[in-house]
Motif scaffolding. Structure first.
Motif, PDB file in Angstrom:
ATOM      1  N   UNK A  29      46.085  38.226  45.608  1.00  0.00           N
ATOM      2  CA  UNK A  29      44.713  38.185  46.121  1.00  0.00           C
ATOM      3  C   UNK A  29      44.603  37.154  47.230  1.00  0.00           C
ATOM      4  N   UNK A  30      43.639  37.359  48.087  1.00  0.00           N
ATOM      5  CA  UNK A  30      43.274  36.346  49.072  1.00  0.00           C
ATOM      6  C   UNK A  30      41.763  36.159  49.011  1.00  0.00           C
ATOM      7  N   UNK A  31      41.343  34.914  48.941  1.00  0.00           N
ATOM      8  CA  UNK A  31      39.936  34.587  48.725  1.00  0.00           C
ATOM      9  C   UNK A  31      39.380  33.923  49.973  1.00  0.00           C
ATOM     10  N   UNK A  32      38.244  34.460  50.452  1.00  0.00           N
ATOM     11  CA  UNK A  32      37.585  33.843  51.598  1.00  0.00           C
ATOM     12  C   UNK A  32      36.586  32.808  51.119  1.00  0.00           C
ATOM     13  N   UNK A  33      36.726  31.585  51.600  1.00  0.00           N
ATOM     14  CA  UNK A  33      35.728  30.543  51.379  1.00  0.00           C
ATOM     15  C   UNK A  33      35.204  30.100  52.729  1.00  0.00           C
ATOM     16  N   UNK A  34      33.961  29.651  52.765  1.00  0.00           N
ATOM     17  CA  UNK A  34      33.354  29.320  54.052  1.00  0.00           C
ATOM     18  C   UNK A  34      33.136  30.601  54.847  1.00  0.00           C
ATOM     19  N   UNK A  35      33.573  30.595  56.099  1.00  0.00           N
ATOM     20  CA  UNK A  35      33.388  31.776  56.946  1.00  0.00           C
ATOM     21  C   UNK A  35      34.693  32.348  57.484  1.00  0.00           C
ATOM     22  N   UNK A  66      40.990  41.554  47.995  1.00  0.00           N
ATOM     23  CA  UNK A  66      40.204  40.686  48.876  1.00  0.00           C
ATOM     24  C   UNK A  66      38.931  40.265  48.150  1.00  0.00           C
ATOM     25  N   UNK A  67      38.739  38.969  48.036  1.00  0.00           N
ATOM     26  CA  UNK A  67      37.575  38.420  47.339  1.00  0.00           C
ATOM     27  C   UNK A  67      36.769  37.604  48.337  1.00  0.00           C
ATOM     28  N   UNK A  68      35.523  37.994  48.536  1.00  0.00           N
ATOM     29  CA  UNK A  68      34.639  37.287  49.470  1.00  0.00           C
ATOM     30  C   UNK A  68      33.800  36.307  48.666  1.00  0.00           C
TER      31      UNK A  68
END
Length: 234
Positions: free
Chosen positions: A56-62, A76-78
């Motif tokens: 998985x890859x997690x987006x934090x911030x923008x 993909x985790x937003x």
């Protein structure tokens, strides 16, 4: 690597050699497991540690991704506020509660499996702008809702606009409330002709045309009617 198993330990009441999905639990990155064997007051014996991870890859911030940018092999985790300005692919997409995803015009999001939107159905949580696209490669169940925007070409009174919507729960009359109730049509492929349909019908992925509203004075030859689809899935 030595694991002390002294912090964050969750006992699993299982006496078999197999864990169920519920016993595995839900996690985003990696989780470690070990078996404990004991009888009565005897000292317990511990197995070697096994790990289970998800790609998985997690987006934090923008703009910050935890495991590189998305691709078709990654979940993909937003978790922040992400604006997609270029095409991207994912094994699956999950938008967490409080996060947002905006897909700009002309951008395509390709997802191998499910698309999940957590939390309440808010209009700006997930937005696909006009001419943005969502492509799903597998026939799977989604959850949550997204907003899918589409603008018509300029129209005037007595014009028709062609619509088709692969979404759930979109009532025709709610989609175009100012259109005369007798001016909704659906294409009959058997007779190869258009026939009237009730404005209380729910839109599905069939060809439909709508008569321009009698309140055409709102629109000029450079304007357009703006509508959005609300996708509700279970």
């Amino acid at each position: 690597m030595i694991f002390a198993f002294t912090v964050g330990v969750t006992p699993i009441a299982n006496t078999t050699t197999t864990l169920t999905p519920a016993e595995f639990g839900t996690f985003l990155t990696i989780r470690y497991f070990r078996a404990v064997i004991g009888a009565g007051s005897c000292n317990p014996v511990y197995s070697t540690v096994a790990s289970v991870s998800t790609n998985a890859t997690i987006l934090t911030g923008t703009t910050t991704w935890s495991n590189g940018t998305p691709d078709i092999s990654k979940r993909v985790i937003i978790a922040g506020d992400y604006t997609a300005s270029a095409n991207f692919s994912a094994c699956s997409v999950q938008v967490l509660t409080g996060a947002t995803l905006t897909v700009q015009s002309g951008v395509t999001v390709t997802v191998q499996n499910e698309f999940t939107v957590d939390g309440p159905s808010l209009p700006n949580t997930v937005v696909f702008e006009n001419n943005a696209s969502l492509i799903q490669l597998s026939n799977v169940a989604n959850s949550g809702s997204i907003r899918y925007e589409r603008n018509t070409t300029p129209i005037v009174q007595y014009d028709y606009t062609y619509w088709s919507s692969p979404v759930a729960n979109q009532v025709l009359g709610s989609f175009s409330p100012d259109t005369n109730a007798a001016r909704f049509y659906i294409f009959n492929s058997g007779t190869y002709s258009w026939q009237n349909i009730s404005n209380t019908s729910v839109m599905d992925a069939k060809k439909r045309i709508y008569h321009q509203s009698s309140r055409y004075i709102q629109y000029n030859d450079t304007g357009c009617i703006y509508r959005c689809f609300l996708w509700c899935a279970s």
